[in-house]
Write an enzyme that holds these catalytic residues in place. Structure first.
Site, PDB file in Angstrom:
ATOM      1  CG  ASP A 295      -2.248   0.760   0.866  1.00  0.00           C
ATOM      2  OD1 ASP A 295      -3.261   0.609   1.666  1.00  0.00           O
ATOM      3  OD2 ASP A 295      -2.034   1.708   0.032  1.00  0.00           O
TER       4      ASP A 295
HETATM    5  C1  GLC Z   1      -4.624   3.919  -0.341  1.00  0.00           C
HETATM    6  C2  GLC Z   1      -5.395   2.896   0.191  1.00  0.00           C
HETATM    7  C3  GLC Z   1      -5.467   1.945  -0.958  1.00  0.00           C
HETATM    8  C4  GLC Z   1      -5.375   2.511  -2.260  1.00  0.00           C
HETATM    9  C5  GLC Z   1      -3.788   2.951  -2.341  1.00  0.00           C
HETATM   10  C6  GLC Z   1      -3.641   3.883  -3.675  1.00  0.00           C
HETATM   11  O1  GLC Z   1      -3.648   4.807   0.787  1.00  0.00           O
HETATM   12  O2  GLC Z   1      -5.137   2.396   1.403  1.00  0.00           O
HETATM   13  O3  GLC Z   1      -6.749   1.293  -0.593  1.00  0.00           O
HETATM   14  O4  GLC Z   1      -5.549   1.735  -3.219  1.00  0.00           O
HETATM   15  O5  GLC Z   1      -3.566   4.071  -1.398  1.00  0.00           O
HETATM   16  O6  GLC Z   1      -4.523   4.908  -4.012  1.00  0.00           O
END
Ligand code: GLC
Length: 701
Positions: A295
Site C-alpha cells: 500500500d
Molecule cells: C491508499 C489506500 C489503498 C489505495 C492506495 C492507492 O492509501 O489504502 O486502498 O489503493 O492508497 O490509492
C-alpha cells in the site's frame, strides 16, 4: 478446518418474483452465489514463462529494481520511465497515459510497457453505490455490473489494473473504510469478492475492456482496534482463518493476479513486512503466482520515526531501523512492488552486496511483475483501445447508467415502514427536505474515482421527475464535512433553517427527509467516535414528525449508524448508503414503489456505539447474553442482546413465506456436500424478491 467452527451464513440469494396478486411458489433460479464461487482454472502458460525468463535474462540489476517501483502521478518523470519504471498509479488522463507509455515502449532500453493502475472501487466515471451498499443487495449480479462497467471505462483511458476489490471483513462501524467492502460476513464478502474479480478480469484480462484486479488489504485490515484507521489488528489464528482470509481466498480462486498488502500490523507484524501472510500463506499455501504491491508508502512506514523529525507520514511501525532495513524486510517478506516510497529501488544494490537480499528474490519479484504484464497483453497492446479523444465518449453510456440505477435501488434496505406509509403517491405534493436532498457531491461516496458531482441526479430531481404534483425543497441544515473548523465538527450544527423546512413540509402532503453523513465522513482516514446522525439532524426529524405529515427518512451514509434515537420518530426509514450517480432516480423508484426494496443489511446496526463490536457470528460464551436475568454477558443499559437492526435484516412492500425446509440427505461426509431446499411464496400483493438465508451452527465445537 480448525477445531472451532462458527455460525456461517450460507446465503442462497434466490431471485423469487412472486405473483403480483395472489402470490405463489415460483421455481427458484440456480443460486448465483454458488456460481460466483466456482474457481477459475489458473494454469501458467509455458509460452509466457519462456518470454518472462528470456526478458529477465537481459535485464540489469538497475532495470530490475526500477521494475519493482510503482510511482504515483505526481512523482512520475520522463527520466524514471526511460530508466524502466514498473508501474504508475492515479494517472487517468488518456493523453498523459499514452505519452508515458510511448516513452516506455520506445525510449527505454528494453521497451517494457508500464502498468497503469487506479482505484476504481465502485465505478470509474459512472459511479455505483459504495460496496457496502452493493453488499446489501445480496445480489452478485449487482456487484458484477459494478465491476464490469468500472473496468470498461477504466480500460478505455489506458488503465490496466484496479486496486479492487476491497475485501476486508469488518465488525467496526467506527472505521470509515467499512464502506468499501461487503460488511461483517465472510461468506457474503467472499461471494462479492469473487464476482468482482471475474467482472474486472473476465476470462482474459488482456481484453480491451478488462483489467487485472488487486484484492486488498491483505490481511485483516478491517479490524483495527477501536475503529481508528491504520490501527493495530490482533487476533487468533482461528479468527484470521475463519473470518478475514476467506474473501481473499475466494478472490484468488476467481483468478485475482495481484494483491495489495495493508498498512496494519497483524499480531505485531506489519502486513507489508509479514512473511507469514505474503509468502507462507499467499504464495506458499495458496500458490499465488502474481505480484504483491505494497500500500501507499507502507514499506517506508515499517521504519521507526527518527527522533524529533516532523511526522512525515512515512514512518511509524518501528520494526526497521532505517530505509535499507525496511526495504529488506518488505522484499524478503514477499512484497514484489513498492508503492510511492522508493526504498527497494534506492537501497537494493547495497542490500544485495551485503547479502541482506538475494538476487533470486529480486528475480522472483520481477518475474511476477513481467508475468502479469504479459497476461495483460501489454507487450502486444501497450496503448488504450481508444484514442484520447474517443475515450471520453466511452463514459456514462446508457447501459452503464441504467445498471448504476438498478444497483442503487437494489442496494437499498427498508428498515421500517409503519402503517405502510411507503410507497408514497406520486400524485401528491412531496416536500424533499434535508442536507442530502439536493446534494450531488456526497452521493458519490468515498472513492469517487473520476466521478463528477454534476453527473449525479439528486434526490430532489429524482422525486420531481416522477411526481405529477408539486415537489418542494428545503435544506433544513447544512451538513459540512469533518474538515470544517471544530466549531461545527460534524455539520448541521444550527437549527436556523428548521422553521422554513417545517413550513415547506406543512404546505406539502408528504415528506422525503434526506439525511446522513458527508462522503468525507467515511472512507480512508475517516473514523468516527460516534455513530449518530451528525449534528442536529435528529432534531430535524422531530420537527418534521411534529407536522403530522407522512414522511420517510432516507439515509445516506457509509457505515452502520446508531438509530436508537430516531427509530421511534420516523414512520419509515430507508437505508440508501451513498448510491452513486443515479441515487436520485433510484430513491424515487423505491419511494414511489416501482421498485420493491429487497436489500438486507450487510453489517449490524447497533443501538449505540457502546455495543460495538457486535456481529451475528460471534463465538459462544459460558454465559450467553440473556435479558431475563443478570448473570450473563450483556449490557445492562441496552434493552436487547441483539443490535437494533441485525445482519441480514430488510423489509419489503410484500411478504414472503419460507417453508418446507428439506435436505438432500440426513448426514454429510467430511468433504461431502448437502443441498437444502425451501418453498418461497410471495404472500403479499406486490411483486418482490427475497434473499433466502441459511445459517448453520455446530452446537458442539
Ligand atoms: C491508499 C489506500 C489503498 C489505495 C492506495 C492507492 O492509501 O489504502 O486502498 O489503493 O492508497 O490509492
Amino acid at each position: 478446518m480448525l477445531r472451532y467452527r462458527r455460525r456461517a451464513l450460507i446465503a442462497l440469494s434466490i431471485l423469487v418474483l412472486g405473483a403480483a396478486v395472489t402470490g405463489g411458489v415460483v421455481a427458484a433460479s440456480q443460486s448465483s452465489d454458488e456460481q460466483a464461487l466456482q474457481p477459475v482454472p489458473h494454469a501458467a502458460s509455458p509460452a509466457v514463462e519462456a518470454r518472462v525468463n528470456s526478458l529477465l535474462a537481459h535485464m540489469t540489476l538497475e532495470e530490475k529494481l526500477q521494475q519493482i517501483q510503482l510511482l504515483p502521478d505526481f512523482l512520475v518523470t520522463d527520466e524514471a520511465v526511460r530508466k524502466g519504471l514498473g508501474s504508475v498509479l492515479s494517472v487517468t488522463d488518456p493523453a498523459r497515459i499514452r505519452e508515458l507509455q510511448r516513452l516506455a515502449v520506445e525510449e527505454s532500453r528494453l521497451k517494457i510497457p508500464l502498468l497503469f493502475a487506479f482505484d476504481t472501487i465502485h465505478g470509474f466515471r459512472t459511479i455505483f453505490p459504495i460496496p457496502l451498499g452493493v453488499g446489501a443487495s445480496f445480489d452478485p449480479k449487482v456487484a458484477s455490473d459494478d465491476a464490469i462497467y468500472g473496468a470498461r471505462e477504466s480500460a478505455a483511458v489506458g488503465l490496466k489494473q484496479t486496486y479492487a476489490p476491497m475485501v476486508d471483513v469488518s465488525h467496526e462501524p467506527r472505521w470509515g473504510r467499512i464502506a468499501e467492502a461487503a460488511g461483517e460476513d465472510p461468506y457474503l464478502n467472499a461471494v462479492m469478492a469473487a464476482v468482482r474479480v471475474k467482472g474486472i478480469q473476465g476470462s482474459d484480462y488482456s481484453a480491451r475492456d478488462k483489467l487485472v484486479s488487486s484484492p486488498k488489504h491483505f490481511a485483516a485490515y478491517g479490524q483495527p482496534e477501536n475503529g481508528r484507521d491504520y490501527n493495530t489488528t490482533d487476533m487468533s489464528e482461528q479468527r484470521l482463518r475463519n473470518l478475514y482470509l476467506p474473501p481473499f481466498k475466494a478472490a484468488l480462486d476467481a483468478g485475482a493476479d495481484t494483491f495489495m498488502c495493508g498498512f496494519n500490523a497483524l499480531n505485531g507484524v506489519p502486513a507489508c513486512g509479514n512473511r507469514y501472510l505474503l509468502t507462507d500463506i499467499l504464495k506458499g499455501e495458496w500458490g499465488f503466482d502474481g505480484f504483491v504491491e505494497s500500500d501507499w508508502t507502507a514499506v517506508a512506514e515499517l521504519r521507526a520515526c527518527p527522533p524529533k523529525t516532523p511526522d512525515s507520514g512515512e514512518c511509524g511501525h518501528g520494526v526497521a531501523a532505517d530505509g535499507p532495513e525496511a526495504a529488506a524486510l518488505a522484499l524478503n517478506a514477499g512484497v514484489d512492488s513498492e508503492m510511492t516510497s522508493t526504498l527497494i529501488r534506492d537501497f537494493g544494490e547495497e542490500l544485495l552486496a551485503k547479502g541482506e537480499i538475494s538476487i533470486s528474490r529480486i528475480n522472483d519479484a520481477v518475474r511476477r511483475i513481467l508475468r502479469i504484464k504479459m497476461r495483460a497483453g501489454l507487450f502486444e497492446h501497450p496503448y488504450a483501445p481508444y484514442t484520447p479523444d474517443q475515450a471520453e465518449a466511452q463514459m456514462l453510456l446508457p447501459d452503464a447508467v441504467a445498471a448504476a440505477r438498478r444497483a442503487a435501488s437494489r442496494s437499498m434496505v427498508l428498515l421500517k415502514n409503519e402503517g405502510n406509509v411507503l410507497p408514497l403517491d406520486p400524485a401528491k405534493r412531496t416536500a424533499v427536505i434535508g442536507p442530502l436532498a439536493k446534494n450531488q457531491h456526497d452521493l458519490l461516496g468515498p472513492w469517487w474515482g473520476r466521478g463528477e458531482d454534476e453527473d449525479v441526479v439528486t434526490v430532489f430531481d429524482g422525486i420531481a421527475e416522477q411526481s405529477t404534483a408539486a415537489t418542494t425543497y428545503a435544506e433544513g441544515c447544512k451538513l459540512s464535512n469533518m474538515e470544517v473548523p471544530l466549531t461545527d465538527p460534524e455539520g448541521c450544527g444550527s437549527d436556523a433553517g428548521f422553521a422554513h423546512a417545517v413550513a415547506v413540509a406543512q404546505a406539502a402532503d408528504q415528506v422525503v427527509l434526506a439525511l446522513g453523513e458527508t462522503r468525507e465522513m467515511s472512507g480512508e482516514a475517516n473514523s468516527r467516535s460516534t455513530l449518530d446522525l451528525p449534528g442536529l439532524q435528529e432534531k430535524l426529524i422531530e420537527a418534521i414528525a411534529a407536522t403530522g405529515k407522512p414522511f420517510v427518512v432516507v439515509l445516506f451514509n457509509g457505515r452502520p449508524l446508531a438509530l436508537e434515537d430516531i427509530v421511534d420518530d420516523a414512520p419509515a426509514i430507508l437505508e440508501a448508503w451513498f448510491p452513486g450517480v443515479q441515487g436520485g432516480p433510484a430513491v424515487a423508484d423505491v419511494v414511489f414503489g416501482s421498485v420493491n426494496p429487497g436489500g438486507k443489511l450487510p453489517a449490524s446496526f447497533p443501538y449505540r456505539v457502546g455495543q460495538v463490536p457486535i456481529y451475528y457470528n460471534h463465538e459462544r460464551t459460558g454465559r450467553p447474553c440473556n435479558k431475563t436475568f443478570k448473570w450473563n454477558s450483556q449490557h445492562r443499559d441496552i434493552p436487547s442482546c441483539s443490535p437494533l437492526f441485525e445482519f441480514g435484516f430488510g423489509l419489503s412492500y410484500t411478504t414472503f413465506s419460507i417453508t418446507n425446509l428439506r435436505l438432500s440427505a440426513a448426514s454429510v461426509p467430511t468433504h461431502g456436500s448437502i443441498s437444502a431446499s425451501v418453498d418461497v411464496e410471495n404472500t403479499g400483493t406486490k411483486t418482490g424478491d427475497e434473499v433466502v438465508q441459511l445459517y448453520l451452527h455446530d452446537p458442539v465445537a
